[in-house]
Write a protein that holds these residues in place. Structure first.
Motif, PDB file in Angstrom:
ATOM      1  N   ARG A   1       0.784  -1.139  -0.008  1.00  0.00           N
ATOM      2  CA  ARG A   1       0.073  -0.084  -0.074  1.00  0.00           C
ATOM      3  C   ARG A   1       0.823   1.336  -0.071  1.00  0.00           C
ATOM      4  NH1 ARG A   1      -1.602   4.089  -0.390  1.00  0.00           N
ATOM      5  NH2 ARG A   1      -3.387   5.231   0.386  1.00  0.00           N
ATOM      6  N   LEU A   2       1.978   1.106   0.248  1.00  0.00           N
ATOM      7  CA  LEU A   2       2.953   2.316   0.631  1.00  0.00           C
ATOM      8  C   LEU A   2       3.905   2.629  -0.789  1.00  0.00           C
ATOM      9  CD1 LEU A   2       4.499   1.324   4.220  1.00  0.00           C
ATOM     10  CD2 LEU A   2       2.769   3.158   3.686  1.00  0.00           C
ATOM     11  N   HIS A   3       3.843   3.900  -0.561  1.00  0.00           N
ATOM     12  CA  HIS A   3       4.507   4.526  -2.014  1.00  0.00           C
ATOM     13  C   HIS A   3       5.724   5.310  -1.199  1.00  0.00           C
ATOM     14  CE1 HIS A   3       2.176   8.100  -1.847  1.00  0.00           C
ATOM     15  NE2 HIS A   3       1.183   7.405  -1.911  1.00  0.00           N
TER      16      HIS A   3
ATOM     17  N   THR B   1       9.794  -3.572  -2.236  1.00  0.00           N
ATOM     18  CA  THR B   1      11.196  -3.565  -2.368  1.00  0.00           C
ATOM     19  C   THR B   1      11.426  -2.454  -3.397  1.00  0.00           C
ATOM     20  OG1 THR B   1      11.344  -5.900  -2.045  1.00  0.00           O
ATOM     21  CG2 THR B   1      13.395  -4.997  -2.574  1.00  0.00           C
ATOM     22  N   GLN B   2      11.022  -2.264  -4.265  1.00  0.00           N
ATOM     23  CA  GLN B   2      11.128  -1.397  -5.306  1.00  0.00           C
ATOM     24  C   GLN B   2      10.744  -0.003  -4.569  1.00  0.00           C
ATOM     25  OE1 GLN B   2       8.666  -2.750  -8.409  1.00  0.00           O
ATOM     26  NE2 GLN B   2       9.987  -4.337  -8.959  1.00  0.00           N
ATOM     27  N   GLU B   3       9.645   0.044  -4.195  1.00  0.00           N
ATOM     28  CA  GLU B   3       9.278   1.381  -3.393  1.00  0.00           C
ATOM     29  C   GLU B   3      10.285   1.918  -2.525  1.00  0.00           C
ATOM     30  OE1 GLU B   3       6.464   2.345  -5.762  1.00  0.00           O
ATOM     31  OE2 GLU B   3       6.921   3.633  -4.104  1.00  0.00           O
ATOM     32  N   CYS B   4      10.950   0.971  -1.841  1.00  0.00           N
ATOM     33  CA  CYS B   4      11.841   1.257  -0.913  1.00  0.00           C
ATOM     34  C   CYS B   4      13.191   1.905  -1.280  1.00  0.00           C
ATOM     35  CB  CYS B   4      12.197  -0.162   0.082  1.00  0.00           C
ATOM     36  SG  CYS B   4      12.938   0.252   1.452  1.00  0.00           S
TER      37      CYS B   4
ATOM     38  N   ARG C   1      14.813   5.433  -1.143  1.00  0.00           N
ATOM     39  CA  ARG C   1      16.148   5.623  -0.746  1.00  0.00           C
ATOM     40  C   ARG C   1      17.091   6.654  -1.965  1.00  0.00           C
ATOM     41  NH1 ARG C   1      17.070  -0.243   1.159  1.00  0.00           N
ATOM     42  NH2 ARG C   1      16.688   0.049   3.135  1.00  0.00           N
ATOM     43  N   LYS C   2      16.732   6.331  -3.075  1.00  0.00           N
ATOM     44  CA  LYS C   2      17.167   7.069  -3.938  1.00  0.00           C
ATOM     45  C   LYS C   2      16.862   8.626  -3.859  1.00  0.00           C
ATOM     46  CE  LYS C   2      17.411   4.810  -7.697  1.00  0.00           C
ATOM     47  NZ  LYS C   2      16.893   4.119  -9.156  1.00  0.00           N
ATOM     48  N   LEU C   3      15.648   8.853  -3.392  1.00  0.00           N
ATOM     49  CA  LEU C   3      15.507  10.202  -3.197  1.00  0.00           C
ATOM     50  C   LEU C   3      15.943  10.588  -1.683  1.00  0.00           C
ATOM     51  CD1 LEU C   3      11.572  10.479  -4.160  1.00  0.00           C
ATOM     52  CD2 LEU C   3      13.310  11.781  -5.055  1.00  0.00           C
ATOM     53  N   MET C   4      15.896   9.946  -0.825  1.00  0.00           N
ATOM     54  CA  MET C   4      16.754  10.227   0.250  1.00  0.00           C
ATOM     55  C   MET C   4      18.167  10.659   0.209  1.00  0.00           C
ATOM     56  SD  MET C   4      15.119   7.244   2.595  1.00  0.00           S
ATOM     57  CE  MET C   4      16.200   7.678   4.221  1.00  0.00           C
ATOM     58  N   ARG C   5      18.896   9.761  -0.826  1.00  0.00           N
ATOM     59  CA  ARG C   5      20.062  10.512  -1.166  1.00  0.00           C
ATOM     60  C   ARG C   5      20.249  11.607  -1.768  1.00  0.00           C
ATOM     61  NH1 ARG C   5      21.101   4.969  -2.451  1.00  0.00           N
ATOM     62  NH2 ARG C   5      20.386   5.129  -4.549  1.00  0.00           N
ATOM     63  N   LEU C   6      19.350  12.040  -2.688  1.00  0.00           N
ATOM     64  CA  LEU C   6      19.309  13.305  -3.362  1.00  0.00           C
ATOM     65  C   LEU C   6      19.054  14.662  -2.239  1.00  0.00           C
ATOM     66  CD1 LEU C   6      17.303  12.630  -6.341  1.00  0.00           C
ATOM     67  CD2 LEU C   6      19.512  13.294  -6.304  1.00  0.00           C
TER      68      LEU C   6
ATOM     69  N   GLU D   1      20.288   6.889   4.007  1.00  0.00           N
ATOM     70  CA  GLU D   1      19.453   6.135   3.435  1.00  0.00           C
ATOM     71  C   GLU D   1      19.068   4.849   4.602  1.00  0.00           C
ATOM     72  OE1 GLU D   1      20.758   3.375   0.417  1.00  0.00           O
ATOM     73  OE2 GLU D   1      22.400   5.058  -0.001  1.00  0.00           O
ATOM     74  N   GLU D   2      20.093   4.836   5.514  1.00  0.00           N
ATOM     75  CA  GLU D   2      19.945   3.777   6.480  1.00  0.00           C
ATOM     76  C   GLU D   2      18.783   4.107   7.468  1.00  0.00           C
ATOM     77  OE1 GLU D   2      22.972   5.234   5.763  1.00  0.00           O
ATOM     78  OE2 GLU D   2      24.167   3.658   5.289  1.00  0.00           O
ATOM     79  N   ARG D   3      18.347   5.342   7.286  1.00  0.00           N
ATOM     80  CA  ARG D   3      17.120   5.590   8.140  1.00  0.00           C
ATOM     81  C   ARG D   3      15.977   4.899   7.677  1.00  0.00           C
ATOM     82  NH1 ARG D   3      17.732  12.089   8.764  1.00  0.00           N
ATOM     83  NH2 ARG D   3      15.740  11.747   9.619  1.00  0.00           N
ATOM     84  N   LEU D   4      16.173   4.345   6.821  1.00  0.00           N
ATOM     85  CA  LEU D   4      14.744   3.689   6.254  1.00  0.00           C
ATOM     86  C   LEU D   4      15.382   2.187   6.295  1.00  0.00           C
ATOM     87  CD1 LEU D   4      12.048   3.245   4.855  1.00  0.00           C
ATOM     88  CD2 LEU D   4      13.117   3.933   2.857  1.00  0.00           C
ATOM     89  N   VAL D   5      14.442   1.108   6.780  1.00  0.00           N
ATOM     90  CA  VAL D   5      14.800  -0.329   6.679  1.00  0.00           C
ATOM     91  C   VAL D   5      13.538  -1.001   6.368  1.00  0.00           C
ATOM     92  CG1 VAL D   5      16.627  -0.477   8.231  1.00  0.00           C
ATOM     93  CG2 VAL D   5      14.380  -0.534   9.201  1.00  0.00           C
TER      94      VAL D   5
END
Lengths: 137, 1176
Positions: free
Chosen positions: A45-47, A82-85, A89-94, A99-103
């Motif tokens: 459900r999450l994006h 997995t893909q959404e995650c 992460r990609k956006l978080m890097r930007l 990105e370790e803040r998301l697991v």
């Protein structure tokens, strides 16, 4: 106590994810009150938008808590989250967020101690990140 | 009236059978010998299990047990099944749970308060649990209500003449609860400080711990409670006692008189005690030396008794100063003679009247009351009882010389308390055993010695003691300047001056009825030493209690005897080896050194030091398990603990019986015991009784047998109920229309919050006042209601009343339930289901969809107990998120549609045929289409398979159902509830309606080229099959059935897969099981989408098809002009929400978890001001 603990949002899938969160009470264990559980029907459900929203609103970490592969109540493809995650992460890097803040965590059904172990070590990791980079987390 | 079906057992199969039957509209009695339904065998009381497997079937258990048509009988052992098919009566013994299933929420506060730890060997580890606990430790059960392990009366308690709950107060002390311990002692008897010092403690003589090492030091613990309870003595009238005017006279203020007065005062009377001495206490004051019972202790007790409303008149000798007749004239209506035994027995030997010969009582009186008394320097005390030892020890403290005791028997026969004898010896007193006085010698005036006779122990006498016999010719003389004769006392009844009193001519004791203590004169009772001769304190106190009961009955005009007996309660059988005994030695009581005891009467024993008390009390092995300390009852705010629960016999009517019990462990398998079992999966033992094997494939067998039973009942013209009949909506709400319950438009949403304390388990962690205050500040919240329990009927009615009174559009219920969906997930509990059911019953139709549930129990209070501040903050966040969601929530899908009765069965394997057969038996129209199988495939089937198939085909044919060949085109149109089946054979096209579709894919897949051809991919069935192939999840049989118990079946498409390995018999069963599910689905009559179904806004959809790529239930339709648009039938949607995440335009949304709702939840939880949620 909760002041110093990292604010962690746990998006828990309604099935195995939530069952491990609830099993903590059954097992008589505890975890910091700074952990906020948001129930969703399924992690699929999450994006990325919702995940990043949690960070925007001040979450220090986001944990996606779902069922182990093959256990999904909806037979949803595990690749979806997995893909959404990865996208998030990609956006978080930007955005300059670690990105370790998301697991993404898969827990055995109804395993409270497993969840407590994961969430407390996650909080500890975030704590280290915060102390390593002042204001960085 | 229907008698329904009885299902016996607690396995998953039993639950499945019960649920299947209930869904088919049959009333079910689910009878289990266990305290709850569970996967693990819990008949042994408790076990620990892993949760993975249990949780898989958890939704099934929960749905079965909470179905309105299922009545659950827990703790019920089937003793007999009487009657015959159609009219069975199951005789069961229902064992007490001691906890009310309807009230207990399993919060566990009782468990924390429980003062008992029951040891348990688990996996070779020593673990322990409290006497009150959840049915299975560490696992969820249904019902979740706790239960108490109780095994009758402990030996110590049974041995106590006062009925003091010895195990109870000892267990309380083991938890450091001293006040509570004293309160429990004082529920049975007063004078704890006295009894704790001088009681002869029969409890310790019966203590089972004595079989391990030595008894628990009970009387020392008794004393500790009396001396150290911070609240002190606090006697109270019994709650129900009113004020009684009748005057009662008690003659004598010894332990019997004081106790009778105490008990009568507790019952509302104001008795008067007449005491001839100036001091109160009788023997406690005059006979027991102060070094054993200090005056302060007695004084404290006497004052507390006086404070209850007892008047004590000292210095009044009844019979001399005032007579019983005088008192009668002064309107005294009942009398208790408790005059004790103060006249010392005589030796009746020469020389007894010499100077220097005294009786023990006189000596003790003189020494105790500080009246100047002569004490010799060579003292000989004659006797072996307590007064002899007391006299010797008292004299020894005042004498400069030596003190000896002479006793005619041996140490074993001495009636004095053993510890006192040991103390006497330690204090330097020597005891000459087997020595009997023959003559007291003297110079004609003063005593000089005793001529003694050597004795030998002879035969047993009638009283159980051996007789002492003189050895002829062995006599000797002991020098003495002071002889104390302490060989027992008799009452002095002549003082009473009562002519009609019946007195024993031998020893002057008053004759009474031993049960009621009534003398020959009505209204006059007697007890204590005056009816027994000199005796111990505990029997005197017991007599006081007995007399009080009699006097109360007498004054109320009740029967003195009814319901009373002198029998001891039945003692629990305890096998010491079963108990895990912690090896601690019995504690020692400190005493002042011998040297400091001489010359004074200071208390010798100092009591147990505080630091050893808990450990000494912990030595108790809790013979009866539950100690009835009543701590659980005290802490339970929901009044769910019910210690008075008892065994009862129930007769349960049933037309058919299905038994799932196994007898591997010799447990409750009534049928197995009586009938020889065959090893077939389904056994039919006698008409109307089915025996089902548990173990692998159990769920399938259960569904199949349940369907068989339902069909059998239906053949007796049982009307098929509709869903609405089952829901049991109260008539009063039927007139309410759906419109009235619709939420008001945004901006005016009136939200009420209900805060459940959960019997204190939430409110003990979370500060409810703070929560209320802060939640009231939230926009839209007009009222916060705090209730003690939301999940019972009372709670529901309070919530309903609040919604009506405040005209609420939405209610946020902060308790343990966490969603308003119909699904039952692995986290759900029976209380949550009960909560929802009670609310649905009480609220106007459809209003329950306006309740937003948030969990502040398992997801907050219970996991942050060590951080109440953080937990309170978090609870506020959780409730705020609920309020935000409630204000912004969309109207959930609720449209109902009828379900057609026809069924399409695709695939004519044994499974499909059996399903068709079972559905046809119920009168449903069935269409069967065989799979596209080749002739060669038939060859592979076993003879048994072919035989069964042919039989089924023949039976179907008899019912007019023909199996058609696979068509050129097979299409499924329409929507859930009313599918249209389009079948094309060459030029012929036929259309038929179907409410449900069964796919026997065991029959189909093998022969179908994957993904294409036979069932077109665009077709709904084709999409579902393609999706199945992608996911590797096992989906047939049990798994599918379990999933449908978790999420309500709405689509009406049932897929059944068989394995080539499956025996023909098993395939037939699977077919029946799936037929049961299909029947239950159709039997509802109507179907409505799940509340969490998605909606697609066609205006926003750009037709990319991303959603349809991940979900088989979404299809791309053309909306004209060649533009595609995603479409979903809500009744097909499972509600996962994956499509929403993948919709690039935001066209898809879900009423229960829109993006806005999730964001509002995040804002509230993370402490950002909740924004107004837009309704899209």
């Amino acid at each position: 106590m909760s002041k110093s603990e990292a604010n962690v949002v746990v998006f828990a899938c309604n099935w195995d994810g939530l069952s491990s969160v609830e099993a903590v009470a059954q097992a008589g264990l505890s975890y910091p009150a700074s952990v906020k559980v948001v129930r969703v029907s399924c992690l699929s459900r999450l994006h990325q938008g919702l995940i990043l929203k949690a960070f925007e609103l001040g979450a220090d970490g986001v944990m996606l808590l779902g069922c182990e592969p093959g256990k999904c109540q909806f037979d949803t493809d595990p690749a979806l989250i997995t893909q959404e995650c990865e996208k998030a992460r990609k956006l978080m890097r930007l955005l300059g967020l670690k990105e370790e803040r998301l697991v993404l965590t898969h827990v055995p059904r109804g395993d409270g101690s497993h969840f407590v172990g994961r969430v407390t070590s996650f909080i500890a990791e975030i704590g280290q990140m915060r102390s390593a980079v002042p204001g960085g987390a | 009236m229907t008698r329904g079906v009885a299902v016996i057992g607690s396995s998953a199969g039993a639950a499945q059978a019960a649920l299947t039957l209930a869904e088919l509209g049959v009333e079910v009695k689910l009878i289990t010998p266990s305290a709850a339904l569970s996967l693990v065998d819990i008949t042994e009381g408790a076990a620990v299990t892993s949760s993975e497997e249990l949780l898989g079937i958890w939704p099934l258990f929960l749905r079965a047990a909470s179905h309105p048509l299922v009545t659950l009988y827990t703790n019920s052992e089937v003793m007999a099944i009487e009657g015959k098919q159609g009219r069975f009566t199951i005789r069961a013994t229902k064992y007490p749970r001691y906890v009310r299933e309807d009230l207990c929420t399993g919060c566990g506060r009782c468990e924390e308060a429980c003062s008992v730890q029951v040891p348990l060997l688990f996996d070779g580890r020593r673990v322990s649990h409290s006497a009150i606990h959840a049915p299975v430790l560490g696992a969820k059960t249904v019902p979740s209500a706790y239960y108490i392990e109780k095994k009758g009366v402990a030996p110590c308690r049974a041995a106590c003449p006062l009925g003091i709950n010895v195990q109870g107060f000892v267990s309380l002390l083991s938890k450091g609860k001293v006040d509570e311990a004293l309160r429990l002692i004082n529920e049975a008897a007063p004078l704890a400080g006295v009894l704790g010092r001088i009681c002869t403690h029969p409890c310790e003589d019966n203590c089972k711990r004595g079989e391990v090492d030595s008894p628990v030091f009970i009387h020392a613990l008794h004393r500790y409670a009396a001396d150290n309870a911070p609240g002190g003595i606090n006697y109270k009238r019994k709650a129900a006692a009113g004020y009684r005017r009748e005057k009662i006279a008690i003659i004598g203020s010894g332990p019997a008189g004081l106790t009778a007065a105490w008990e009568l005062a507790r019952r509302g009377y104001s008795p008067t005690i007449f005491e001839s001495h100036a001091v109160v206490g009788g023997m406690l004051a005059t006979g027991i030396p102060r070094f054993r019972l200090p005056w302060e202790v007695r004084y404290r007790e006497v004052e507390a008794i006086k404070a209850l409303g007892v008047d004590i008149k000292t210095g009044v000798t009844v019979g001399r100063d005032v007579t019983i007749s005088d008192l009668r004239e002064r309107r005294y209506r009942a009398f208790f003679l408790a005059i004790g035994a103060h006249r010392s027995n005589k030796l009746n030997i020469p020389g007894e009247d010499l100077e220097g010969v005294v009786d023990g009582m006189s000596l003790l009186f003189a020494l105790n009351m500080k009246v100047g008394a002569f004490v010799g320097s060579n003292i000989v005390v004659i006797g072996g009882g307590n007064s002899a030892v007391d006299s010797a020890r008292a004299a020894n403290r005042r004498s400069k010389g030596q003190v000896r005791i002479i006793y005619r028997r041996t140490a074993e026969e001495m009636t004095a308390v053993r510890e006192e004898v040991e103390d006497a010896i330690r204090e330097g007193i020597s005891i000459e055993y087997l020595t009997a006085p023959v003559e007291i010698l003297g110079d004609g005036n003063k005593v000089a010695g005793i001529r003694c006779q050597r004795m030998v122990m002879g035969e047993m006498e009638a009283d159980g003691r051996r007789r002492a016999e003189p050895i002829p010719g062995i006599e000797f003389v002991i020098d003495a300047d002071h002889v104390v004769v302490a060989i027992g006392q008799q009452p002095n009844t002549s003082l009473l001056n009562m002519r009609w009193l019946d007195v024993d001519s031998d020893n002057d004791t008053i004759k009474v009825d031993t049960l009621t203590l009534e003398t020959g004169i009505p209204g006059i009772f007697a007890g204590g030493d005056c009816i027994t001769g000199s005796n111990n304190v505990v029997d005197a106190v017991a007599a006081g209690l007995r007399a009080a009961e009699s006097i109360d009955r007498y004054l109320r005009g009740r029967d003195l005897r009814r319901g009373r007996s002198r029998e001891k309660p039945q003692v629990v059988e305890v096998d010491i080896r079963e108990r895990d005994v912690s090896y601690y030695k019995r504690a020692r009581m400190h005493a002042i050194p011998i040297s400091r005891r001489m010359g004074n009467f200071e208390e010798t024993n100092l009591g147990l030091p505080g630091e050893v008390v808990e450990r000494e009390a912990g030595r108790c092995i809790n013979c009866a398990l539950c100690s009835e300390c009543m701590e659980c009852e005290r802490v339970c705010e929901l009044n769910a603990v019910f210690h008075k629960d008892s065994v009862c016999q129930v007769g349960i009517p049933a037309e058919i019986v299905i038994d799932f019990t196994t007898d591997d462990n010799g447990t409750n398998s009534y049928i197995r015991r009586r009938e020889i079992a065959q090893s077939a999966p389904l056994q039919f033992t006698r008409p109307g009784i089915y025996k089902v094997d548990t173990g692998e494939g159990e769920l399938t067998r259960a569904s199949a047998i349940a369907l068989k039973a339902a069909i059998e009942l239906k053949s007796r013209e049982l009307p098929r109920p509709k869903e609405t009949d089952i829901a049991g909506v109260p008539d009063v709400y039927l007139e309410q229309t759906r419109e009235e319950a619709e939420p008001a438009s945004l901006g005016e949403t009136r939200v009420g919050v209900v805060l459940c304390r959960c019997g204190g388990s939430i409110s003990s962690v979370i500060d409810c006042n703070q929560v209320t205050n802060e939640v009231l500040q939230l926009p839209g919240v007009c009222n916060v209601l705090e209730i003690s329990q939301a999940c019972n009927e009372e709670g529901a009615s309070m919530i309903v009343a609040q919604a009506a009174e405040w005209d609420l559009d939405k209610v946020v219920l902060a308790a343990c339930r966490c969603c308003g969906l119909e699904q039952i997930c692995f986290s759900c509990t029976d209380r949550r289901v009960m909560c929802q059911q009670n609310l649905s019953r009480g609220l106007p139709l459809g209003y329950d969809r306006n309740i937003e549930f948030v969990n502040i129990r398992e997801q907050c209070a219970w996991v942050h107990q060590d951080d109440p501040v953080g937990a309170t903050r978090k609870a506020i966040g959780i409730i705020s998120s609920g309020v935000a969601r409630a204000r912004g929530s969309l109207a959930a899908a609720s449209e109902e549609r009828p379900v057609a009765e026809g069924v399409l069965v695709l695939g004519a394997g044994l499974c499909g045929l059996a399903a068709a057969r079972n559905l046809a038996d119920q009168g449903y129209s069935v269409e069967v289409i065989s799979g596209p199988e080749s002739d060669s495939a038939t060859e592979q089937h076993s003879l048994e398979y072919v035989r069964r198939r042919d039989t089924l085909l023949k039976e179907l044919e008899e019912q007019g159902i023909l199996v058609r060949q696979w068509p050129q085109v097979l299409d499924l149109d329409g929507s859930p509830g009313s599918y249209e089946v389009v079948v094309k054979y060459q030029s012929q096209t036929s259309r038929s309606g179907a409410g449900a579709v069964i796919l026997d894919i065991g029959q189909l897949t093998g022969e179908m080229p994957a993904g294409d051809g036979v069932i077109p991919r665009e077709n709904l069935l084709g999409r579902i099959l393609a999706h199945r192939r992608c996911s590797d999840a096992p989906n047939g049989g049990d798994t599918a059935a379990l999933k449908s118990s978790a999420m309500k079946e709405t689509a009406g498409i049932f897929i059944i897969s068989t394995d080539a390995e499956d025996l023909p018999e098993e395939q037939v069963l699977k077919g029946a099981a799936v037929a049961a599910r299909a029947s239950a689905y159709i039997g509802q009559g109507v179907v409505s989408p799940r509340a969490n179904a998605v909606t697609i806004n066609s205006k926003l959809c750009r037709g990319c098809g991303d959603c349809a790529a991940i979900c088989p239930y979404i299809e791309m339709k053309e909306r004209g002009g060649g533009i595609a648009c995603a479409y979903v039938d809500q009744a097909l949607c499972l509600g996962c929400g994956a499509c929403i995440a993948h919709c690039p335009t935001g066209a898809i949304t879900q009423a229960t978890q829109s993006n806005q709702q999730i964001i509002a939840t995040l804002e509230a939880l993370l402490g950002r001001a909740p924004i107004m949620v837009e309704v899209s």
